[in-house]
Design a protein around this motif. Structure first.
Motif, short mmCIF file in Angstrom:
data_model
loop_
_atom_site.label_atom_id
_atom_site.label_comp_id
_atom_site.label_asym_id
_atom_site.label_seq_id
_atom_site.Cartn_x
_atom_site.Cartn_y
_atom_site.Cartn_z
N ARG A 94 0.63 -1.04 0.19
CA ARG A 94 -0.01 -0.06 0.22
C ARG A 94 0.77 1.29 0.08
O ARG A 94 1.97 1.42 0.64
CB ARG A 94 -0.78 0.12 1.37
CG ARG A 94 -1.92 1.07 1.05
CD ARG A 94 -2.99 0.67 2.33
NE ARG A 94 -3.95 2.00 2.24
CZ ARG A 94 -4.92 1.82 2.98
NH1 ARG A 94 -5.52 0.63 3.56
NH2 ARG A 94 -6.11 2.75 3.00
N THR A 95 0.51 2.30 -0.73
CA THR A 95 1.23 3.58 -0.85
C THR A 95 0.26 4.84 -0.93
O THR A 95 -1.14 4.43 -1.07
CB THR A 95 2.08 3.38 -2.12
OG1 THR A 95 2.79 4.72 -2.14
CG2 THR A 95 1.33 3.46 -3.44
N SER A 134 -14.29 4.41 -0.45
CA SER A 134 -12.86 4.28 -0.02
C SER A 134 -12.00 4.19 -1.50
O SER A 134 -12.19 3.54 -2.34
CB SER A 134 -12.72 2.95 0.59
OG SER A 134 -11.41 2.72 0.90
N LEU A 135 -10.69 4.83 -1.31
CA LEU A 135 -9.79 5.12 -2.45
C LEU A 135 -8.42 4.80 -2.05
O LEU A 135 -8.01 5.44 -1.22
CB LEU A 135 -9.88 6.37 -3.34
CG LEU A 135 -9.21 6.11 -4.42
CD1 LEU A 135 -9.59 5.38 -5.55
CD2 LEU A 135 -8.96 7.73 -5.18
N THR A 136 -7.78 3.56 -2.24
CA THR A 136 -6.59 3.53 -2.05
C THR A 136 -5.56 3.13 -3.29
O THR A 136 -6.17 2.63 -4.06
CB THR A 136 -6.49 2.16 -0.99
OG1 THR A 136 -7.23 1.14 -1.70
CG2 THR A 136 -7.17 2.36 0.45
N ALA A 137 -4.20 3.22 -2.97
CA ALA A 137 -3.50 3.19 -4.05
C ALA A 137 -2.40 2.01 -3.52
O ALA A 137 -2.02 1.76 -2.28
CB ALA A 137 -2.61 4.40 -4.18
N TRP A 138 -2.03 1.00 -4.54
CA TRP A 138 -1.09 -0.03 -4.23
C TRP A 138 -0.06 0.00 -5.27
O TRP A 138 -0.28 0.37 -6.31
CB TRP A 138 -1.81 -1.31 -4.23
CG TRP A 138 -2.93 -1.32 -3.12
CD1 TRP A 138 -4.18 -0.74 -3.49
CD2 TRP A 138 -3.12 -2.02 -1.81
NE1 TRP A 138 -5.13 -1.15 -2.53
CE2 TRP A 138 -4.16 -1.65 -1.44
CE3 TRP A 138 -1.96 -2.61 -1.24
CZ2 TRP A 138 -4.69 -2.15 -0.15
CZ3 TRP A 138 -2.62 -3.18 -0.01
CH2 TRP A 138 -3.64 -2.90 0.58
N LEU A 150 -5.02 1.39 -8.36
CA LEU A 150 -6.08 2.09 -7.41
C LEU A 150 -7.06 1.25 -7.31
O LEU A 150 -7.21 0.27 -7.86
CB LEU A 150 -6.64 3.40 -8.32
CG LEU A 150 -5.63 4.44 -8.46
CD1 LEU A 150 -6.13 5.46 -8.99
CD2 LEU A 150 -4.71 4.97 -7.58
N ARG A 151 -7.56 1.03 -6.05
CA ARG A 151 -8.71 0.35 -5.80
C ARG A 151 -9.79 1.13 -5.27
O ARG A 151 -9.51 1.87 -4.34
CB ARG A 151 -8.35 -0.61 -4.50
CG ARG A 151 -9.57 -1.84 -4.30
CD ARG A 151 -9.17 -2.69 -3.44
NE ARG A 151 -8.85 -2.17 -2.03
CZ ARG A 151 -8.17 -2.99 -1.01
NH1 ARG A 151 -7.94 -4.33 -1.36
NH2 ARG A 151 -7.89 -2.41 -0.04
N LEU A 152 -10.82 1.35 -5.95
CA LEU A 152 -11.97 2.03 -5.64
C LEU A 152 -13.11 1.20 -5.09
O LEU A 152 -13.76 0.22 -5.58
CB LEU A 152 -12.64 2.90 -6.75
CG LEU A 152 -13.96 3.59 -6.71
CD1 LEU A 152 -13.71 4.96 -5.72
CD2 LEU A 152 -14.21 4.15 -8.19
N THR A 153 -13.64 1.37 -3.87
CA THR A 153 -14.64 0.69 -3.30
C THR A 153 -15.86 1.64 -2.95
O THR A 153 -15.87 2.84 -2.45
CB THR A 153 -14.40 0.01 -1.90
OG1 THR A 153 -12.93 -0.60 -2.06
CG2 THR A 153 -15.44 -0.63 -1.12
N LEU A 154 -17.06 1.31 -3.37
CA LEU A 154 -18.40 2.05 -3.15
C LEU A 154 -19.29 1.18 -2.32
O LEU A 154 -19.62 -0.08 -2.63
CB LEU A 154 -18.90 2.23 -4.62
CG LEU A 154 -18.07 3.21 -5.53
CD1 LEU A 154 -18.92 3.41 -7.10
CD2 LEU A 154 -17.73 4.44 -4.88
N GLN A 155 -20.02 1.79 -1.49
CA GLN A 155 -21.05 0.94 -0.44
C GLN A 155 -22.36 1.66 -1.06
O GLN A 155 -22.44 2.94 -0.85
CB GLN A 155 -20.54 1.57 0.96
CG GLN A 155 -19.46 0.94 1.56
CD GLN A 155 -19.31 1.01 2.87
OE1 GLN A 155 -20.06 1.37 3.49
NE2 GLN A 155 -18.18 0.52 3.48
N THR A 185 -4.23 1.31 -13.64
CA THR A 185 -5.14 0.31 -13.38
C THR A 185 -5.95 0.49 -12.26
O THR A 185 -5.38 0.87 -11.11
CB THR A 185 -4.18 -0.92 -13.10
OG1 THR A 185 -3.35 -1.22 -14.32
CG2 THR A 185 -4.98 -2.19 -12.68
N VAL A 186 -7.48 0.25 -12.29
CA VAL A 186 -8.35 0.58 -11.41
C VAL A 186 -9.22 -0.89 -11.12
O VAL A 186 -9.70 -1.31 -12.07
CB VAL A 186 -9.09 1.66 -11.57
CG1 VAL A 186 -10.07 1.92 -10.51
CG2 VAL A 186 -8.40 2.90 -11.80
#
Length: 205
Positions: A94-95, A134-138, A150-155, A185-186
């Motif tokens: 994770r970054t 939630s948005l995180t970078a790896w 990137l990982r984009l999570t939507l609830q 890349t997402v």
């Protein structure tokens, strides 16, 4: 999207599962079949006799008595340390940098993930179909797109239609492409959580 060695993990899980399965089968057999129980008893007695015969081969000062008595717990500690090291190596990657552009003349330009996360929240302000993001970078395993994914999570709100939420995610990805100037890349995940269960159902009209 992380640095976990999946092949090694699966191999270790498979071996551990087989060992536990064999131990369980032998324990069940020892309880149900007298022949297996007697063989277990004889094997244990033989191992104990071998251990007692091994102790005098490496005498040590009292109260230790034998260096073998120290070698066994030392090996157990080494094994425990190896397990702890293996656990600490899981995940990772994770970054806080969403993108990095390097230029020999202008220098390096980085985009912090908090900038994109704030942009996503602003874009969804007032949206009734999504209750949390939630948005995180790896660090990606390749050097594509600066080595970041990137990982984009939507609830989704309870009762919301999946299609509009998927369209929202697609629009967000396109907007992030425009902000970054390239197509990273997402990974998009649409799910539910505590906020989804507590939020009221979405009703059209």
């Amino acid at each position: 999207m992380n640095s976990t060695n999946r092949v090694m993990n699966r191999a270790l899980l498979a071996v551990s599962g087989l060992v536990l399965l064999a131990a369980g089968a032998l324990a069940a057999g020892a309880g149900l079949m007298p022949g297996i129980r007697d063989r277990w008893g004889a094997t244990g007695a033989g191992l104990l006799a071998t251990w007692h015969a091994l102790l005098p081969t490496a005498p040590a000062p009292e109260p230790l008595g034998s260096w073998w008595a120290l070698a066994v717990p030392a090996l157990a500690l080494i094994g425990a340390a190896a397990c702890v090291f293996w656990l600490t190596r899981q995940g990772g990657g994770r970054t806080g940098t969403a993108a990095l552009a390097q230029d020999a003349e202008l220098g390096d330009t980085s985009v912090d993930i908090s900038y994109l996360a704030a942009a996503v929240e602003d874009a969804l302000e007032g949206n009734r179909a999504v209750v949390g993001t939630s948005l995180t970078a790896w660090r990606a395993r390749t050097n594509r797109d600066g080595g970041t994914a990137l990982r984009l999570t939507l609830q989704a709100r309870k009762g919301a239609s999946p299609r509009p939420v998927a369209d929202i995610a697609e629009d967000l990805v396109e907007a992030m492409d425009g902000l970054l100037g390239h197509q990273p890349t997402v990974l998009v995940r649409i799910g539910s959580g505590t906020r989804t269960k507590l939020a009221g159902a979405h009703r059209a009209g």
